[in-house]
Write an enzyme that holds these catalytic residues in place. Structure first.
Site, PDB file in Angstrom:
ATOM      1  N   THR A 118       1.384 -21.755 -95.225  1.00 47.96           N
ATOM      2  CA  THR A 118       1.412 -22.530 -96.465  1.00 47.96           C
ATOM      3  C   THR A 118       0.049 -22.594 -97.147  1.00 47.96           C
ATOM      4  OG1 THR A 118       1.708 -24.776 -97.317  1.00 47.96           O
ATOM      5  CG2 THR A 118       1.084 -24.604 -95.040  1.00 47.96           C
ATOM      6  N   TYR A 142       0.558 -31.636 -92.176  1.00 43.30           N
ATOM      7  CA  TYR A 142       1.419 -30.463 -92.339  1.00 43.30           C
ATOM      8  C   TYR A 142       0.561 -29.193 -92.412  1.00 43.30           C
ATOM      9  CZ  TYR A 142       4.263 -27.058 -94.856  1.00 43.30           C
ATOM     10  OH  TYR A 142       4.894 -25.909 -95.264  1.00 43.30           O
TER      11      TYR A 142
END
Ligand code: UDP
Length: 330
Positions: A118, A142
């Site tokens: 990501t 995350y």
């Protein structure tokens, strides 16, 4: 010849689209999913094996049964806000889960690994356009969990020859234009599906998370990429590894940033309906601006994004949105 590819998270939003693309490319996508956030109904293009990445014995069983030629790893917790409130779950599920998977793959002799990372691994970097060499300084759990998995893959290559293609995604949006699969999270946290829900009255007004960012209209800027283009890149990444090329990291975005307010006005244009919204506080963990330089994927992988303009993404998402309840049981 065996064409099985183990797709973790194949019941989820991106994973289900990847399964469709893999099948169209002649592979057999074998979904490994615990269906905690995904949907068994979304597994339409190959077998579903239920299992949890924290259950190593179950992973070994599935590797032995299918002897996949590669792994595509999508399964993960993926909500920035939640990761700030429950970081332990992100480290356990994402990092320990990926570690189990990598160990099981190595044990099974399956040494080609496509990983969904990501742009959140880059963190907040003063409004620059990010390329693959930008520093990785995540500001939420995350992003930190995904960066840790990248490190695991690098160490596993050095020790065991596990080769990887790592994709760092920007904001994935849209849906399969045939509306066979699409985005459906419970609870939903992503901007475009929430906005579409608000437009047709399925939920209250959208809340804009922060209007005091250092951007032209005060709202966060993101780079939106169509899920179909994204999964096309994964198939190219798989072929890249199968051609024996070196491990590589690729950003997947368009290079164009859109603010939350711009996404709202595009949604109004596509649906011809008002977008009810209110202005709210910032969400913990959000970066001001995340925009990708994706020239590497285009130049080296031959990636050709076809649907990654905001209008098309919202249009496809809207088509899917109007059919969602017919597909998945909430
Ligand atoms: N966003 C928002 N309201 C919402 C959900 C998201 O204003 O209800 C904003 C969020 O702050 C971010 C952008 O929309 O700037 C995209 O958020 P999303 O959760 O879709 O993806 P993320 O950037 O977290 O991967």
């Amino acid at each position: 010849m065996n064409k099985n590819v183990l797709v973790t998270g194949g019941a989820g939003y991106i994973g289900s689209h990847a399964c469709k693309a893999l099948r169209e490319a002649g592979f057999v996508p074998v979904t490994f999913d615990n269906c905690s956030t995904g949907w068994a109904e979304a597994v339409k293009f190959g077998p579903l094996e239920r299992g949890d990445l924290l259950d190593r014995a179950r992973l070994d069983e599935v590797f032995a049964q299918y002897q996949p030629i590669a792994v595509m790893h999508f399964a993960a917790l993926s909500q920035v806000g939640e990761s700030m409130q429950e970081p332990g779950r992100y480290w356990r599920d994402n990092v320990t889960g990926a570690l189990n998977l990598a160990e099981a793959a190595v044990a099974a002799g399956c040494l080609d690994f496509v990983f969904s990372s990501t742009c959140a691994t880059y963190g907040d970097q003063d409004n620059v356009v990010l390329d693959e060499n930008s520093q990785q300084l995540p500001i939420n759990a995350y992003g930190a969990s995904k960066r840790a998995i990248e490190d695991i893959l690098s160490d596993f290559e050095a020790a065991y020859g596990l080769r990887s293609v790592i994709f760092r995604y920007f904001n994935v949006a849209g849906a399969d234009p045939d509306a066979e699969v699409g985005e459906f999270h419970q609870p939903e946290t992503h901007l475009i599906p929430l906005m579409l829900d608000a437009i047709d009255g399925k939920r209250d007004a959208l809340t804009i998370f922060g209007t005091d960012y250092d951007t032209p209209d005060g709202t966060c800027i993101r780079d939106y990429v169509h899920v179909c283009d994204l999964v096309d890149a994964h198939v190219l990444g798989l072929k890249w590894l199968k051609d024996g090329k070196d491990s590589r990291v690729f950003n997947l975005g368009t290079g164009d940033g859109f603010s939350v307010r711009q996404v709202i006005s595009h949604s109004h244009a596509v649906t011809n309906r008002d977008v009810p919204y209110v202005e709210g506080a910032r969400r913990a963990g959000d970066c001001t601006k995340l925009v990708s330089g994706s020239t590497r994927a285009v130049a080296e992988l031959g990636w050709e994004p076809k649907r990654s303009n905001l209008q098309a993404m919202i249009k496809d998402a809207w088509r899917w949105h109007q059919k969602t309840e017919a597909h998945y049981k909430a």
